[in-house]
Design an enzyme around this catalytic site. Structure first.
Site, mmCIF file in Angstrom:
data_model
loop_
_atom_site.group_PDB
_atom_site.id
_atom_site.type_symbol
_atom_site.label_atom_id
_atom_site.label_comp_id
_atom_site.label_asym_id
_atom_site.label_seq_id
_atom_site.Cartn_x
_atom_site.Cartn_y
_atom_site.Cartn_z
ATOM 1 N N LYS A 1 0.803 -1.228 0.000
ATOM 2 C CA LYS A 1 0.000 0.000 0.000
ATOM 3 C C LYS A 1 0.839 1.284 0.000
ATOM 4 C CE LYS A 1 -4.171 -1.914 2.089
ATOM 5 N NZ LYS A 1 -5.238 -1.717 3.063
ATOM 6 N N ASP B 1 -9.791 3.081 2.104
ATOM 7 C CA ASP B 1 -9.925 2.391 3.398
ATOM 8 C C ASP B 1 -10.525 3.319 4.455
ATOM 9 O OD1 ASP B 1 -8.891 -0.114 2.694
ATOM 10 O OD2 ASP B 1 -6.830 0.544 3.021
#
Ligand code: ATR
Length: 287
Positions: free
Chosen positions: A71, A107
């Protein structure tokens, strides 16, 4: 759905990806919204991330999700990075632009939308974060953005908690966040009640009997416990929170909404709440 010459592909890159629930989100949404789109996991070996991103672009993928451990590592290979993702320092969604992918973080908007769906308020709340890794950093930025009144980060390694707190305070220009060792809750004002977000992997399958803290006095300080873990669906942290009288939630809705927001970015569709709830039921069937 029939795959034909017009089918667009989206995918997930990570290592491992074999246990992912994301296909149950995106392929379900594609079917329900009538899009000719297929979502596929791609296991990317260490050292092959740049090739994978370039390859995904060259293969005309419509969009890509990025998961552990890439990420943050993916950022140098992107044409652009959205402001929130840059502040969080992590990207989980790539959206196609003419010259490369733009990186977003869905997220944290996903966690916030999950909290709204569960009736959990952030604005003005006193918040505790357990852990000080990448997930905790992202949660701290989200809580600050959404107007939490105070953010206390508790971690085994104090310096990491302090560093996140400093970064959040520098971002907001306020003394909003502070770092503490794990046991410091014993000295917190007894009358305060907190929204607590559990960001460590303690309690995750297969070590389902574990919780970062066991002391009922800690849980008595929480009005809400939000665990980012979703396997198991009911963690020991959640059980201890409920036992002390608080409300407890797992991370499955965050996973749902990060997917819903990614799908919205890729397709331009707006997913109504009723369809999000149907998708949630479809995901639950994976467990
Ligand atoms: P992520 O990116 O998912 O946040 P991470 O960056 O590896 O993962 O962070 C994991 C967090 O869980 C850390 O805060 C870690 O504490 P340390 O900073 O002291 O390492 C915490 N953690 C993991 N296992 C733990 C354990 N058994 N006891 C206490 N804290 C733990």
């Amino acid at each position: 759905m029939t795959i034909d010459g017009y089918t667009r592909t989206c995918g997930l890159i990570g290592n491992p990806v074999e246990h992912t629930v994301s296909p149950a989100i995106h392929n379900f949404l594609a079917e329900k919204t009538g899009r000719d789109l297929a979502y596929v996991p791609f296991h990317v070996e260490t050292g092959r991330l740049e090739d994978a991103v370039k390859g995904a672009f060259a293969l005309n993928l419509l969009g890509v999700n990025v998961t552990v451990p890439y990420k943050s590592d993916v950022i140098p290979y992107l044409a652009e990075v959205d402001d929130l993702a840059a502040r969080i320092g992590a990207v989980n969604t790539l959206v196609r632009l003419p010259d490369g992918f733009k990186g977003y973080n869905t997220d944290m908007p996903g966690l916030y939308r999950a909290m709204q769906s569960d009736g959990v308020r952030v604005e003005g709340e006193k918040a505790l974060i357990l852990g000080a890794g990448g997930a905790a950093r992202a949660v701290a930025v989200m809580l600050a953005d959404k107007g939490a009144g105070e953010i206390r980060i508790l971690n085994r390694t104090l310096s990491k908690a302090e560093q996140i707190a400093e970064e959040v305070n520098a971002m907001t220009g306020k003394k909003l966040a502070a770092g503490f060792p794990l046991e410091a809750y014993r000295d917190f004002p007894k009358e305060d009640r907190y929204l607590c977000i559990q960001t460590t992997n303690v309690g995750m399958f297969p070590k389902v009997e574990d919780a970062l803290l066991e002391d009922p006095a800690f849980y008595a300080m929480l009005h809400t416990g939000y665990d980012l873990i979703f396997n198991p669906l009911d963690t020991r942290f959640m059980q201890l929170t409920r036992r002390a009288g608080g409300r407890a939630f797992n991370g499955l809705k965050m996973l749902l909404y990060q997917g819903v927001i990614a799908y919205e970015l890729w397709t331009g569709c707006e997913i109504p709440e009723t369809l999000a709830q149907e998708t949630y039921q479809n995901m639950r069937a994976c467990f």
